[in-house]
Design a protein around this motif. Structure first.
Motif, PDB file in Angstrom:
ATOM      1  N   VAL A 121       0.841  -1.208   0.000  1.00 25.29           N
ATOM      2  CA  VAL A 121       0.000   0.000   0.000  1.00 25.29           C
ATOM      3  C   VAL A 121       0.870   1.250   0.000  1.00 25.29           C
ATOM      4  N   ARG A 122       1.953   1.221   0.784  1.00 29.79           N
ATOM      5  CA  ARG A 122       2.838   2.388   0.829  1.00 29.79           C
ATOM      6  C   ARG A 122       3.394   2.696  -0.567  1.00 29.79           C
ATOM      7  N   GLN A 123       3.808   1.640  -1.292  1.00 28.00           N
ATOM      8  CA  GLN A 123       4.360   1.845  -2.634  1.00 28.00           C
ATOM      9  C   GLN A 123       3.292   2.351  -3.606  1.00 28.00           C
ATOM     10  N   VAL A 124       2.103   1.739  -3.551  1.00 23.22           N
ATOM     11  CA  VAL A 124       1.038   2.122  -4.480  1.00 23.22           C
ATOM     12  C   VAL A 124       0.543   3.535  -4.161  1.00 23.22           C
ATOM     13  N   LYS A 125       0.403   3.832  -2.858  1.00 22.80           N
ATOM     14  CA  LYS A 125      -0.090   5.166  -2.472  1.00 22.80           C
ATOM     15  C   LYS A 125       0.928   6.248  -2.824  1.00 22.80           C
ATOM     16  N   ALA A 126       2.228   5.934  -2.666  1.00 25.12           N
ATOM     17  CA  ALA A 126       3.260   6.905  -3.034  1.00 25.12           C
ATOM     18  C   ALA A 126       3.162   7.255  -4.515  1.00 25.12           C
ATOM     19  N   ARG A 127       2.750   6.285  -5.316  1.00 29.13           N
ATOM     20  CA  ARG A 127       2.667   6.488  -6.770  1.00 29.13           C
ATOM     21  C   ARG A 127       1.348   7.128  -7.196  1.00 29.13           C
ATOM     22  N   PHE A 128       0.239   6.730  -6.539  1.00 35.54           N
ATOM     23  CA  PHE A 128      -1.080   7.146  -7.037  1.00 35.54           C
ATOM     24  C   PHE A 128      -1.919   7.944  -6.037  1.00 35.54           C
ATOM     25  N   GLY A 129      -1.361   8.225  -4.856  1.00 36.23           N
ATOM     26  CA  GLY A 129      -1.995   9.138  -3.902  1.00 36.23           C
ATOM     27  C   GLY A 129      -3.384   8.724  -3.455  1.00 36.23           C
ATOM     28  N   ASN A 130      -4.301   9.710  -3.413  1.00 34.42           N
ATOM     29  CA  ASN A 130      -5.650   9.470  -2.880  1.00 34.42           C
ATOM     30  C   ASN A 130      -6.552   8.680  -3.816  1.00 34.42           C
ATOM     31  N   GLN A 131      -6.010   8.279  -4.960  1.00 33.90           N
ATOM     32  CA  GLN A 131      -6.806   7.443  -5.867  1.00 33.90           C
ATOM     33  C   GLN A 131      -6.859   5.993  -5.387  1.00 33.90           C
ATOM     34  N   VAL A 132      -6.116   5.688  -4.298  1.00 26.93           N
ATOM     35  CA  VAL A 132      -5.975   4.303  -3.835  1.00 26.93           C
ATOM     36  C   VAL A 132      -6.958   4.003  -2.704  1.00 26.93           C
ATOM     37  N   ALA A 133      -7.619   2.852  -2.791  1.00 25.25           N
ATOM     38  CA  ALA A 133      -8.431   2.318  -1.684  1.00 25.25           C
ATOM     39  C   ALA A 133      -7.846   0.971  -1.286  1.00 25.25           C
ATOM     40  N   VAL A 134      -8.029   0.609  -0.021  1.00 22.85           N
ATOM     41  CA  VAL A 134      -7.451  -0.643   0.470  1.00 22.85           C
ATOM     42  C   VAL A 134      -8.536  -1.464   1.167  1.00 22.85           C
ATOM     43  N   LEU A 135      -8.542  -2.768   0.946  1.00 18.82           N
ATOM     44  CA  LEU A 135      -9.537  -3.667   1.556  1.00 18.82           C
ATOM     45  C   LEU A 135      -8.833  -4.921   2.066  1.00 18.82           C
ATOM     46  N   HIS A 136      -8.848  -5.127   3.382  1.00 23.27           N
ATOM     47  CA  HIS A 136      -8.338  -6.383   3.940  1.00 23.27           C
ATOM     48  C   HIS A 136      -8.882  -6.563   5.350  1.00 23.27           C
ATOM     49  N   SER A 137      -8.689  -7.751   5.923  1.00 24.73           N
ATOM     50  CA  SER A 137      -9.374  -8.099   7.168  1.00 24.73           C
ATOM     51  C   SER A 137      -8.818  -7.385   8.398  1.00 24.73           C
ATOM     52  N   ALA A 138      -7.659  -6.718   8.291  1.00 21.34           N
ATOM     53  CA  ALA A 138      -7.116  -6.012   9.456  1.00 21.34           C
ATOM     54  C   ALA A 138      -7.767  -4.646   9.663  1.00 21.34           C
ATOM     55  N   LEU A 139      -8.573  -4.198   8.704  1.00 22.43           N
ATOM     56  CA  LEU A 139      -9.291  -2.928   8.879  1.00 22.43           C
ATOM     57  C   LEU A 139     -10.450  -3.126   9.851  1.00 22.43           C
ATOM     58  N   SER A 140     -10.865  -2.047  10.515  1.00 20.95           N
ATOM     59  CA  SER A 140     -12.081  -2.120  11.329  1.00 20.95           C
ATOM     60  C   SER A 140     -13.277  -2.243  10.385  1.00 20.95           C
ATOM     61  N   GLU A 141     -14.406  -2.698  10.926  1.00 20.06           N
ATOM     62  CA  GLU A 141     -15.599  -2.857  10.082  1.00 20.06           C
ATOM     63  C   GLU A 141     -16.016  -1.511   9.481  1.00 20.06           C
ATOM     64  N   GLY A 142     -15.864  -0.441  10.274  1.00 22.65           N
ATOM     65  CA  GLY A 142     -16.211   0.893   9.764  1.00 22.65           C
ATOM     66  C   GLY A 142     -15.304   1.321   8.628  1.00 22.65           C
ATOM     67  N   GLU A 143     -14.001   1.036   8.750  1.00 21.46           N
ATOM     68  CA  GLU A 143     -13.050   1.388   7.690  1.00 21.46           C
ATOM     69  C   GLU A 143     -13.346   0.613   6.413  1.00 21.46           C
ATOM     70  N   LYS A 144     -13.644  -0.689   6.564  1.00 25.63           N
ATOM     71  CA  LYS A 144     -13.988  -1.501   5.378  1.00 25.63           C
ATOM     72  C   LYS A 144     -15.214  -0.923   4.685  1.00 25.63           C
ATOM     73  N   TYR A 145     -16.216  -0.560   5.478  1.00 25.57           N
ATOM     74  CA  TYR A 145     -17.458  -0.015   4.922  1.00 25.57           C
ATOM     75  C   TYR A 145     -17.186   1.278   4.155  1.00 25.57           C
ATOM     76  N   ASP A 146     -16.375   2.169   4.742  1.00 24.33           N
ATOM     77  CA  ASP A 146     -16.090   3.448   4.081  1.00 24.33           C
ATOM     78  C   ASP A 146     -15.246   3.258   2.816  1.00 24.33           C
ATOM     79  N   GLU A 147     -14.245   2.388   2.882  1.00 31.34           N
ATOM     80  CA  GLU A 147     -13.419   2.141   1.692  1.00 31.34           C
ATOM     81  C   GLU A 147     -14.265   1.529   0.581  1.00 31.34           C
ATOM     82  N   TRP A 148     -15.145   0.606   0.974  1.00 28.19           N
ATOM     83  CA  TRP A 148     -16.031  -0.033  -0.007  1.00 28.19           C
ATOM     84  C   TRP A 148     -16.941   1.011  -0.665  1.00 28.19           C
TER      85      TRP A 148
END
Length: 799
Positions: free
Chosen positions: A328-355
């Motif tokens: 994520v650090r590499q992809v975000k460094a390249r593409f900034g706020n265009q990046v969303a992330v989804l994985h099980s270590a996020l809180s349920e609220g974070e997953k919902y917002d990213e989705w």
């Protein structure tokens, strides 16, 4: 208009489309993919609209659809089509697949309410003016009262569908007056009104930056909520609660912009092939086989950039959560706020917002683990699966999908390339490349032209151990000390967590086992408990043998906790970080551990297989494998492949920058071909040898496989049902098809259930899918007798 709905009831009888009349006022809002509430029998349930039509073959009167839950349909038409296709292939109810496509908080919650049926009942003290939540009722007298009210028709049961999804809101403050008014207000304030003067002066100087959040005002100006509330009362500011996204990427910001990377000749050739498929909108599958450190990630990032330049989006999957922070650090460094992330270590609220960001089209690139393959991303121009050989891309619980198969389906749907990348491709993927089903792209040298690290084997049968635990050889400890003196870093891997694998009584031979599973309990010193790694059972560490009361008990075997303790004794000054399931339970723990190691806050990173893949630390010059045999002799046909992959991957963590790397592998089986070929990192020879072994044993990729598992609380019931299923299959399948079993699973009892399994191996069997769907349907009937039947198409593990 008529809505075709899949309802939220996962049983055979309801695994079909139900039709509902759409009221006129809802016609303009409803779409394919909408989440709705519908009447179903005596209750209300949630469902998903999978089709819209104007005619129905139903002869009676259709019930009205009740509610559309969301403003925007959570599922795209593509995902609705995908659910239908998957249901045919993976033997799962369609509603289970549709639910798997959404964040957990968007799955319906149901409340069972007791509601008074008449005015007289409403006055009863029992109700206290409100319906009663029957799910929370435990008092036997109250339960009997409920039955009495229902018998007398004084009350009825209603079902309430609840939406768990909650949006995050924060207070924002906007200007209530013309900006010129604030100068007048400032001049009227008393000298000692310091906080108010600070606020008004900020408004005068920075009026254009308002509205501002409460959090920002409190931090920037050291204000309190009381000062802000006072400003609202005086009519200076207007307070409004607005929806904001939770930010799982906080902390991934990097002040330094990434330096442009010039690809080498091999990387550029691979990129050119992928870019051509992006340009031509071709659903072509590429297998990017590159040795560790060959710069596969840079090829991915350049290809994503190419897709974005065409106005299209990109989806990238990684196998482990531990890989996600670095990727994520590499992809975000390249593409900034265009990046969303989804994985099980996020809180349920974070997953919902990213989705929701993805669904609303506010992101261009999605990075995530297995379930991110269902991201509601439109207009996909590229799909990447990193470390494609990983077994974690296969879901092991219902619905048992393989993310690689889903990605292939989406690649065809969007007419975009799919890139499968690995230093050690799965044998099935490489075999498809050999047959030109996939296009093979190879990276044979490291991106920085450095040599692969020197790999040496340490035969544990003929070695002197440091310390008294028989885990760390003198040679490995000496190599670690040498690196620590040079201020270099070390990665050590042992693919077994805990402190010891089992407790043994030396008097009577008793081994402490889990009461629910047919496995021994593991010692965990950090929690002072014996734990089962399958069901989670935990109990105190015994001080004497529970069988004969002898004090002569020993804790045998090893795990990461014991090795950490031994390292502290042998290397007192060394700073050690441990990374396994036990140390990464808390949110953000993966990132904290990897960041600390990357910032040289530790000398040694000790962990399980989660540290073996994808990590890139330039100061790591030594990798040690404490025991290479942990997965070698398990009863699975691909045990050698898994061992070769793991050793090759972890070896690739050493010497990735300017300093040369070394790898030491401790093993009791140095002559085994998987370990010998991992030493030379010779994938080609391993591929040839292992394919010969698979051919002789009639295993994938030469045969397709289906695993049927049957479980019951009584062993004879599971065995009886397993033999019944085998007889049914033998009556209808061809002679070329191989049916192995039924036999008890490798761990025959789990969570108080006995497991039997049947393995079907076939090359061509046109009737099999239909037969297995019939077996799946019969599972509904079998459940009445305490039996469970699971069908796993192309299982990653056959145990």
């Amino acid at each position: 208009m008529i809505a075709q709905v899949i309802v939220d009831v996962a049983v055979k009888q309801t695994d079909r489309i139900f039709e509902y009349h759409i009221p006129t006022e809802l016609e303009k809002s409803i779409q394919i993919g909408s989440r709705v509430v519908v009447p179903f029998g005596r209750r209300k349930v949630q469902g998903f609209v999978v089709g819209l039509t104007e005619k129905s073959e139903f002869k009676g009167k259709l019930k009205d659809l009740l509610v559309i839950v969301d403003e925007m349909p959570p599922l795209t038409p593509e995902l609705v089509d995908l659910s239908q296709s998957l249901a045919k292939d993976i033997f799962s109810y369609r509603i289970k697949i549709l639910q798997a496509m959404l964040p957990w908080v968007m799955r319906a919650g149901y409340r069972k309410l007791l509601v008074p049926n008449n005015d007289q009942a409403k006055q009863l003290p029992f109700f206290k003016g409100d319906p009663i939540d029957l799910n929370k009722l435990t008092d036997l007298q109250q339960i009997e009262k409920v039955h009495q009210l229902l018998r007398n028709d004084d009350a009825k049961i209603e079902y309430l569908v609840e939406n768990r999804a909650k949006k995050k809101k924060e207070n924002q403050y906007a200007l209530a007056l013309d900006s010129t008014e604030y100068t007048k207000i400032y001049n009227t304030l008393r000298q000692n009104a310091v906080k108010q003067k600070k606020l008004v002066m900020d408004i005068i100087e920075n009026a254009a930056t308002y509205p501002k959040s409460q959090n920002k005002l409190e931090k920037e100006l050291s204000l309190t909520a009381a000062v802000l509330n006072s400003a609202v009362k005086k009519g200076w500011l207007v307070k409004k609660a607005v929806e904001v996204y939770r930010n799982p990427l906080a902390g991934f910001e990097d002040d330094e912009k990434p330096k442009p990377v010039t690809l080498n000749e091999q990387q550029q050739a691979a990129l050119d092939q992928i870019a051509s498929a992006i340009n031509k909108r071709r659903s072509k599958t590429f297998l990017l086989e590159g040795i560790t450190g060959s710069g596969k990630t840079e090829v991915y990032l350049h290809a994503i950039s190419k897709a974005l330049s065409q106005g299209r989006n990109a989806l990238m999957l990684v196998p482990e959560i531990s890989l996600t922070p670095q990727m994520v650090r590499q992809v975000k460094a390249r593409f900034g706020n265009q990046v969303a992330v989804l994985h099980s270590a996020l809180s349920e609220g974070e997953k919902y917002d990213e989705w929701r960001r993805i669904r609303r089209g506010e992101t261009k690139v999605v990075v995530g683990a297995r379930s991110a393959v269902f991201a509601p991303l439109d207009n996909i121009g590229l799909i990447v699966i990193d470390e494609e050989h990983e077994a974690s891309y296969k879901q092991e619980t219902d619905p048992r999908y393989n993310a690689k198969d889903v990605a292939l389906w989406r690649s065809r749907y969007h007419h975009c390339p799919l890139v499968l990348g690995s230093a050690t491709p799965a044998l099935g993927s490489r075999a498809r490349a050999q047959k030109h089903v996939y296009q093979l792209l190879r990276l044979t040298k490291r991106a920085n032209n450095k040599k692969l690290p020197q790999v040496n084997l340490i035969d544990l049968k003929h070695v002197q151990f440091a310390g008294g635990q028989f885990d760390l050889s003198v040679d490995l400890v000496a190599a670690i000390k040498k690196r620590l003196e040079k201020k270099e870093e070390v990665i050590l891997m042992l693919n077994r967590r805990g402190f010891a694998n089992f407790m043994l009584c030396r008097e009577c031979g008793f081994v402490l086992k889990c009461p629910n599973c047919d496995v021994s309990l593991n010692l965990h010193k950090d929690t002072n408990s014996m734990q089962c790694h399958y069901c989670g059972h935990s109990e105190p560490i015994p001080q004497a043998c529970p069988n004969c009361q002898s004090k002569q008990i020993r804790f045998l075997g090893t795990g990461t906790q014991k090795v950490q303790e031994e390292l502290k004794e042998l290397l007192p000054g060394a700073r050690i970080l441990r990374m396994d399931v036990d140390t990464t339970r808390r949110k953000g723990s993966y990132k904290r551990i990897l960041d600390a190691f990357g910032d040289h806050e530790a000398d040694i990173l000790l962990g399980t297989q989660m540290i073996a893949k994808g990590l890139d630390f330039p100061n790591v010059t030594l990798v040690g494998v404490i025991n290479a045999d942990t997965g070698l002799w398990i009863s699975d046909y691909n045990a050698s492949e898994r061992t070769f992959e793991l050793l090759t991957q972890v070896a690739g963590r050493a010497g990735r920058a300017e300093k040369e790397g070394e790898v030491l592998i401790q093993t009791y089986n140095p002559e085994h071909y998987a370990i010998q070929l991992a030493k030379t990192q010779d994938y080609e020879r391993f591929y040839g040898y292992e394919m010969h072994v698979r051919h002789e044993g009639n295993y994938p990729p030469y045969f397709f496989t289906v695993l049927i598992s049957i479980s019951a609380k009584k062993e004879q019931n599971a065995a009886r049902e397993a033999f019944r299923i085998k007889r049914y299959l033998m009556q209808h399948l061809g002679q070329e098809t191989i049916i192995l079993g039924p036999s008890p699973s490798a761990i025959s009892r789990l969570k108080n259930k006995y497991y039997y399994q049947i393995l079907v191996k076939y090359k061509k069997e046109p009737n099999l899918n239909k037969l297995l769907h019939h077996v799946q349907d019969s599972a509904q009937e079998a459940r009445k007798y305490g039996l469970s039947i699971f069908i796993d198409n192309e299982p990653e593990r056959i145990m």
